[in-house]
Design an enzyme around this catalytic site. Structure first.
Site, PDB file in Angstrom:
ATOM      1  N   GLU A 160      88.815  -1.035 -32.495  1.00 56.61           N
ATOM      2  CA  GLU A 160      88.945  -0.876 -33.812  1.00 56.61           C
ATOM      3  C   GLU A 160      87.844  -0.188 -34.575  1.00 56.61           C
ATOM      4  OE1 GLU A 160      92.573  -3.055 -34.361  1.00 56.61           O
ATOM      5  OE2 GLU A 160      93.816  -1.822 -31.884  1.00 56.61           O
ATOM      6  N   ALA A 198      95.224   0.695 -31.512  1.00 60.48           N
ATOM      7  CA  ALA A 198      96.919   0.928 -30.235  1.00 60.48           C
ATOM      8  C   ALA A 198      95.635  -0.137 -29.100  1.00 60.48           C
ATOM      9  CB  ALA A 198      96.517   2.850 -29.739  1.00 60.48           C
ATOM     10  N   GLU A 199      96.301  -1.267 -29.287  1.00 61.78           N
ATOM     11  CA  GLU A 199      95.646  -1.979 -27.824  1.00 61.78           C
ATOM     12  C   GLU A 199      95.308  -1.673 -26.758  1.00 61.78           C
ATOM     13  OE1 GLU A 199      96.404  -2.888 -31.350  1.00 61.78           O
ATOM     14  OE2 GLU A 199      94.440  -4.201 -32.194  1.00 61.78           O
ATOM     15  N   ALA A 205      91.855 -12.456 -30.994  1.00 61.23           N
ATOM     16  CA  ALA A 205      92.833 -12.462 -29.798  1.00 61.23           C
ATOM     17  C   ALA A 205      93.815 -12.524 -29.946  1.00 61.23           C
ATOM     18  CB  ALA A 205      92.069 -13.560 -29.267  1.00 61.23           C
ATOM     19  N   ASP A 206      94.334 -12.881 -30.992  1.00 59.52           N
ATOM     20  CA  ASP A 206      96.060 -12.578 -30.958  1.00 59.52           C
ATOM     21  C   ASP A 206      96.362 -11.125 -30.930  1.00 59.52           C
ATOM     22  OD1 ASP A 206      96.312 -15.484 -33.138  1.00 59.52           O
ATOM     23  OD2 ASP A 206      93.954 -14.382 -33.003  1.00 59.52           O
ATOM     24  N   PHE A 207      95.572 -10.030 -30.788  1.00 61.43           N
ATOM     25  CA  PHE A 207      96.509  -8.974 -30.842  1.00 61.43           C
ATOM     26  C   PHE A 207      96.510  -8.844 -29.341  1.00 61.43           C
ATOM     27  CE2 PHE A 207      93.619  -8.423 -35.344  1.00 61.43           C
ATOM     28  CZ  PHE A 207      94.192  -8.666 -36.290  1.00 61.43           C
ATOM     29  N   HIS A 214      96.538 -15.207 -37.071  1.00 60.54           N
ATOM     30  CA  HIS A 214      94.695 -14.841 -36.578  1.00 60.54           C
ATOM     31  C   HIS A 214      94.093 -16.067 -36.774  1.00 60.54           C
ATOM     32  CE1 HIS A 214      96.140 -10.988 -38.834  1.00 60.54           C
ATOM     33  NE2 HIS A 214      94.907 -10.848 -38.476  1.00 60.54           N
TER      34      HIS A 214
END
Ligand SMILES: Cc1ncc(C[n+]2csc(CCOP(=O)(O)OP(=O)(O)O)c2C)c(N)n1
Length: 664
Positions: free
Chosen positions: A368, A398-399, A423-425, A468
């Site tokens: 992204e 869109a991970e 990393a949270d995503f 985050h």
């Protein structure tokens, strides 16, 4: 939408033979399951045979196929031998996956069948990656990915469709609509006449065809494949079909209206095609009876031969989790590697990416805002300009699609490096990492791998909110098949990222956002290291602090202060969680006898527990005190700086812990 470009003529007699082979195969699998020769659930495709048979008739030999978990028909249409298929489902060593895949997760890339997928909807993002590889290498190949009507509700499906359109990927999305989303009718979920109505909303053509007619399927998929081959991008083909063999072998379909079931039986494609062959003069009754007998004999014979095959050697169960060793140099002291340049961690990462792109044409970079904007933290700045939009590109937010595309492209010979912004995503797309990437090598018994690098950053910094700021290394390190590391300084940020790119397995390189501005010497011409290896950052005689990431620097500062009061603590930078450097950690623990593990992640289930357990098990007799852990307590992370500081380990709390340990 009109799609017709060509109308592939299907050999209907050959199609009948194939469809019948699939039906007899499924019936025999059911028998073997009911007599417990087969273990576990089997999901059979009776009624849906015309879809794979029609599709494969429309494809070129080098095109690729990815199927739903109900994929025996696709595998057989790809011409995987019957006996190898039976052997896999029976758990035999000679099966397609040497017994590792089973009924719902078998694959045979040699037959262009990249596999079934037991996670509903997960195949679409991976198909995009395979298509991306075809697009980048101008191979002209097309990928067909099948999925059920129920899978259209999955997030991965949506992300896959969005990404395919964004990159105009050569994929044909084949929705096998058998009316049932497991045990719920799709009509109760999607108030649409046709699921293909959704396609234009994604920006791609969609078509609904009779999925019980192999000719209609072949025409629609042939046209879509031709469009994809010509650069026209993806197409959504909905094949309306029937489910004649229930959801799985023990499903009594108590939820299904008998009249609906009866109506489905009347649409059974096999009697219809048989009738058409007779009426069209393409076959006569005696020849069909002969063909039917021959198919039944072939299937029975293949199953008997598979039953006689040996079981896998139990010792084989531990092999091919990751590649055993890689011929890079062992982690070495950077001072041994020539002249240094002073760079920040951020600039060191950028330089590592630049060099890998320059030196390895198979390296591609996406994520992204990483291309034209250069990444939200600027790590990928200027790379798009230098290497162009094919090799460095921005993706939709869109991970799952990002990770899936990396998996598919990696399996096809590319070395994708993807950025997950936080990393949270990654948590919204863990399936692609955990259920997909980590399984490729093991499930294929080492015949395939997914050498991809996932970069992400983590940790709390002033003002970063609870979504985050998590430190998730333990979660990732728990997964066999993944390699996971974290650097504490500019040189390691550079060297570990390059090591990851050269590694033949999926590697997650976690960065510490707090360290991006930290400057240090970087030995840019150092030889490429292999993944793995801890590094002693400071020697000492009284205690060992094992730590990683930003806590290495805190621990070093603490050790400096402790030295003034006569306590000499060594600091070991673990660097890689997996593979774990047992030798260095255990040897030092034995010598120094007092061990403190420090990490930013919260305590319970943190990676410190793993370090403590290993040291306790392997250095037990030599320890002067139990292994101690110092970590953020088990709370969520608040945004306010003062609150954060009250929670995270610091040089002062590390110093206190070492003093306590030294007295123990
Ligand atoms: C992500 C995920 N959720 C749930 C399941 C459990 N499950 C297995 S098959 C299935 C039904 C899928 O329905 P559909 O996509 O229509 O395929 P069909 O069964 O019709 O072939 C479900 C819910 C799963 N395997 N993966």
């Amino acid at each position: 939408m009109a799609l017709r470009v060509t109308e592939p003529r299907l050999d209907l007699l050959a199609a009948y033979r194939r469809m019948l082979t699939i039906r007899r195969f499924e019936e025999r699998v059911l028998e073997l399951r009911m007599t417990d020769e087969i273990a576990g659930s089997v999901h059979l495709c009776g009624g849906q045979e015309a879809i794979p048979v029609g599709a494969l008739a429309a494809l070129e030999p080098e095109d690729r196929v990815i199927a739903t978990y109900r994929g025996h028909g696709w595998a057989l249409a790809c011409e995987i031998p019957l006996v190898t298929m039976f052997a896999e489902i029976l758990g035999r060593a000679s099966g397609t996956n040497e017994g590792r895949g089973g009924s719902a997760y078998l694959s045979s890339p040699e037959h262009r069948f990249l596999g079934e997928n037991s996670i509903v909807g997960a195949g679409l993002p991976i198909a995009n990656g395979v298509a991306l590889a075809a697009q980048l290498s101008s191979s002209g190949n097309v990928v067909v990915v099948s999925f059920g009507d129920g899978a259209t509700s999955q997030g991965a499906t949506h992300e896959g469709l969005v990404m395919a359109v964004a990159r105009r990927l050569p994929v044909v999305f084949v929705c096998e609509n058998n009316d049932w989303s497991e045990m719920t009718p799709i009509s109760a979920i999607a108030p649409l006449r046709d699921l293909a109505e959704r396609a234009p909303g994604y920006g791609m053509p969609g078509e609904t065809v009779d999925g019980t007619d192999p000719q209609s399927v072949a025409e629609a998929i042939g046209a879509a494949a031709e469009r994809a081959r010509g650069g026209g991008g993806p197409t959504f083909v909905e094949c309306k079909t029937v489910r004649l063999m229930a959801h799985y072998h023990a499903d009594i379909e108590h939820y299904r209206d008998p009249t609906e079931r009866e109506a489905a039986t009347l649409r059974d494609p096999l009697p219809h095609l048989r009738q058409r062959l007779l009426e069209g003069g393409l076959a006569d009754e005696p020849s069909l009876v002969g063909l039917e007998r021959a198919v039944a004999d072939d299937v029975l014979d293949a199953s008997e031969r598979a039953l006689a095959e040996p079981q896998p050697d139990p010792a084989a169960a531990r092999t091919h989790v990751t590649f055993p060793s890689w011929p890079g140099v062992a982690a070495q002291s950077p001072a041994a590697a020539g002249d240094a340049t002073t760079l920040t961690v951020a600039a060191a990462l950028n330089e590592a990416l630049r060099r890998e792109l320059a030196e390895n044409p198979e390296v591609i970079l996406f994520g992204e805002d990483i291309a034209i904007p250069g990444g939200v933290f600027g790590i990928t700045r200027r790379l798009h300009g230098e290497f162009g939009g094919d090799r460095v590109f921005d993706t939709p937010i869109a991970e799952a699609a990002i990770l899936g595309a990396a998996i598919g492209a990696a399996q096809e010979g590319f070395r994708p490096i993807v950025e997950i912004m936080y990393a949270d995503f990654m948590l919204v797309a863990l399936d692609q990492l955990v259920n997909q990437a980590a399984n490729v090598r093991y499930l294929s018994s080492g015949r395939r791998s997914a050498p991809m690098v996932v970069r992400c950053q983590q940790g709390a910094t002033p003002g970063s909110c609870a979504q985050h700021s998590q430190s998730l290394e333990a979660l990732l390190a728990h997964i066999p098949g993944l390699k996971v590391g974290m650097a504490s300084n500019a040189h390691d940020a550079y060297a570990m990222l390059r090591a990851a790119v050269h590694d033949p397995d999926p590697v997650v390189v976690i960065e510490s956002r707090a360290l991006y501005p930290l400057e240090g010497p970087v030995y840019v011409d150092a030889p490429i290291e292999s993944v793995g290896g801890a590094r002693l950052r400071r020697s000492g005689s009284d205690a060992l602090i094992v730590t990683w990431g930003r806590m290495v620097n805190e621990a070093e500062a603490a050790a400096e202060e402790l030295a003034a009061s006569g306590i000499h603590a060594a600091v070991l930078d673990l660097r890689w969680f997996t593979p774990f450097d047992d030798q260095t950690v255990i040897d030092l623990s034995r010598t120094l006898r007092r061990v403190l593990v420090v990490h930013e992640a919260n305590l319970t289930g943190g990676f410190g527990a793993e370090v403590a357990a290993r040291v306790s098990e392997q250095a037990f007799g030599d320890l002067a005190a139990p292994v101690m852990r110092l970590a953020t307590p088990d709370v969520r992370m608040p945004a306010a700086t003062g609150l954060q500081n009250a929670l995270m380990p610091s040089r002062s709390t590390i110093g206190d812990a070492v003093r306590k340990l030294a007295r123990a």
